[in-house]
Design an enzyme around this catalytic site. Structure first.
Site, PDB file in Angstrom:
ATOM      1  N   GLY A 149       0.785  -1.001   0.092  1.00 37.00           N
ATOM      2  CA  GLY A 149      -0.228  -0.246  -0.052  1.00 37.00           C
ATOM      3  C   GLY A 149       0.889   1.204  -0.277  1.00 37.00           C
ATOM      4  O   GLY A 149       2.263   1.412   0.554  1.00 37.00           O
ATOM      5  N   CYS A 150      -0.023   2.231  -0.555  1.00 31.12           N
ATOM      6  CA  CYS A 150       0.637   3.955  -0.652  1.00 31.12           C
ATOM      7  C   CYS A 150       1.559   3.384   0.853  1.00 31.12           C
ATOM      8  O   CYS A 150       2.697   4.643   1.428  1.00 31.12           O
ATOM      9  CB  CYS A 150       0.162   4.347  -1.122  1.00 31.12           C
ATOM     10  SG  CYS A 150      -1.656   5.241  -0.317  1.00 31.12           S
ATOM     11  N   TYR A 151       0.511   4.424   1.708  1.00 32.32           N
ATOM     12  CA  TYR A 151       1.016   4.723   3.325  1.00 32.32           C
ATOM     13  C   TYR A 151       1.816   3.999   4.009  1.00 32.32           C
ATOM     14  O   TYR A 151       2.656   3.942   4.607  1.00 32.32           O
ATOM     15  CB  TYR A 151      -0.011   4.628   4.364  1.00 32.32           C
ATOM     16  CG  TYR A 151      -1.659   6.049   4.491  1.00 32.32           C
ATOM     17  CD1 TYR A 151      -0.601   7.277   4.200  1.00 32.32           C
ATOM     18  CD2 TYR A 151      -2.071   5.632   4.333  1.00 32.32           C
ATOM     19  CE1 TYR A 151      -1.148   8.414   4.437  1.00 32.32           C
ATOM     20  CE2 TYR A 151      -3.308   6.914   3.443  1.00 32.32           C
ATOM     21  CZ  TYR A 151      -2.669   8.834   3.624  1.00 32.32           C
ATOM     22  OH  TYR A 151      -3.646   9.028   3.835  1.00 32.32           O
ATOM     23  N   THR A 154       5.495   4.426   2.626  1.00 33.82           N
ATOM     24  CA  THR A 154       6.220   4.883   2.359  1.00 33.82           C
ATOM     25  C   THR A 154       6.483   5.234   4.605  1.00 33.82           C
ATOM     26  O   THR A 154       7.977   5.313   4.659  1.00 33.82           O
ATOM     27  CB  THR A 154       4.995   5.997   2.866  1.00 33.82           C
ATOM     28  OG1 THR A 154       4.561   6.392   1.661  1.00 33.82           O
ATOM     29  CG2 THR A 154       5.380   8.092   2.812  1.00 33.82           C
TER      30      THR A 154
END
Length: 337
Positions: A149-151, A154
């Site tokens: 996932g994107c979060y 990060t």
């Protein structure tokens, strides 16, 4: 020539996938799917692709896709992916799944956070998690990759070196993250209407965001101890990008330069992580596959900053990194612009 299909071609991440794959002369995109029954041309959905790709978005079955393609990017919503992926794999396709359906190890955890019984639970726990900076050795031989996932990308990229080195307490890590509106997807929602989110910033999913167990699970594997986080995402009035500001507790005294050196050694040879001296900004990674990371101190409190483009390094770009490794292309193919 690798023949590629993209399932769920109408979304933002799928558009980025197409644009990146078109840069690889050894890739042929042979099929695009959509739930729309009128089979719109891809340029009707994404006008920027006019004259670049002559395909329609068809309502194809897994079997029909397997007849055309060797490799499938599955950009379908959660739950929908696990309904088609077993058949794609049985028909000999290799798959990168951009949904969350295969990211978690425990079907009970999946059911708790996604409110749906997993229908392909035997693959949970054995599917390779597709973050090349951590598991590039396992990706090339895999037939199914769970794209992060994107979060999660990060946060994981920002914290993994410290946990691997045993420098921080694995519990009580605070992650304050801000994302552009495209992270909510292309389907219209009240909270992402221009008049609702412009000139405003708000927290959402407090204590309930589905990326929480994914971050904890992966970082627990990296650090060898159970990781517990406090994760608060925020919606910001920009199109794309994520900035995560993280507050771990140091377990030993270390200077900023020493900590940055830990990061540089951990990511040595990793082309898409840049350890920088200044505080990262989303504009500096926008429309790229880079993740910029840095650290600062406020008194004795260590602060970690991590920034990336949620649609590229947080979705389509890392998916192509995985594809490149699985297909014996250079990892950077199509991703350096």
């Amino acid at each position: 020539m690798t023949k590629v299909a993209i399932m769920g071609a109408t979304g933002y991440a799928a558009l980025e996938l197409i644009k990146i794959l078109l840069r690889n002369p050894d890739v042929e995109i042979v099929a695009l799917t959509s739930r729309q029954t009128d089979a719109p041309h891809i340029s009707e959905i994404h006008p920027c692709l006019a004259g670049r790709l002559d395909l329609r978005c068809e309502a194809l079955s897994a079997a029909e896709i397997a007849e055309r393609a060797d490799f499938v990017f599955c950009a379908l919503p959660h739950v929908a992916s696990m309904e088609v992926i077993p058949e794609l794999l049985a028909d000999g396709c290799r798959v990168v799944d951009l949904s969350a359906d295969y990211r978690l190890n425990d079907p009970a955890v999946y059911e708790k956070w996604y409110h749906h019984v997993h229908t392909d639970p035997t693959r949970l726990g054995s599917t390779v998690y597709g973050l090349p900076e951590l598991w590039a050795d396992k990706i090339p031989s895999a037939n199914l990759i769970a794209n992060p996932g994107c979060y999660t990308s990060t946060a994981i990229l920002g914290l993994a070196p410290l946990l691997a080195a045993g420098l921080i307490d694995p519990t009580g890590i605070i992650i304050d993250a801000k994302s552009g509106v495209s992270g909510a997807g292309r389907n219209p929602k009240l909270g992402t209407l221009f008049s609702e989110c412009n000139e405003s910033i708000t927290a959402y999913g407090v204590g309930t965001h589905r990326h929480t167990p994914e971050i904890e699970e992966v970082l627990s594997t990296v650090g060898g101890k159970e990781v517990k986080i406090v994760f608060t995402p925020h919606l910001t009035p920009m199109n794309r990008g994520i900035l995560a500001t993280m507050y771990p507790r140091l377990l030993q005294v270390a200077s900023r330069d020493e900590i940055l050196q830990v990061y540089r050694q951990f990511y040595q040879g990793k082309p898409f992580v840049r350890v920088i001296d200044r505080i990262p900004a989303t504009k500096d990674v926008s429309n790229t596959n880079y993740c910029d990371i840095s650290v600062q101190f406020s008194g004795d409190q260590l602060i970690v900053f991590s920034a990336l483009d949620n649609l590229i390094k947080g979705a389509a770009g890392v998916a192509v990194q995985n594809f490149n490794l699985m297909s014996s292309y250079a990892e950077t193919t199509g991703l350096i612009v």
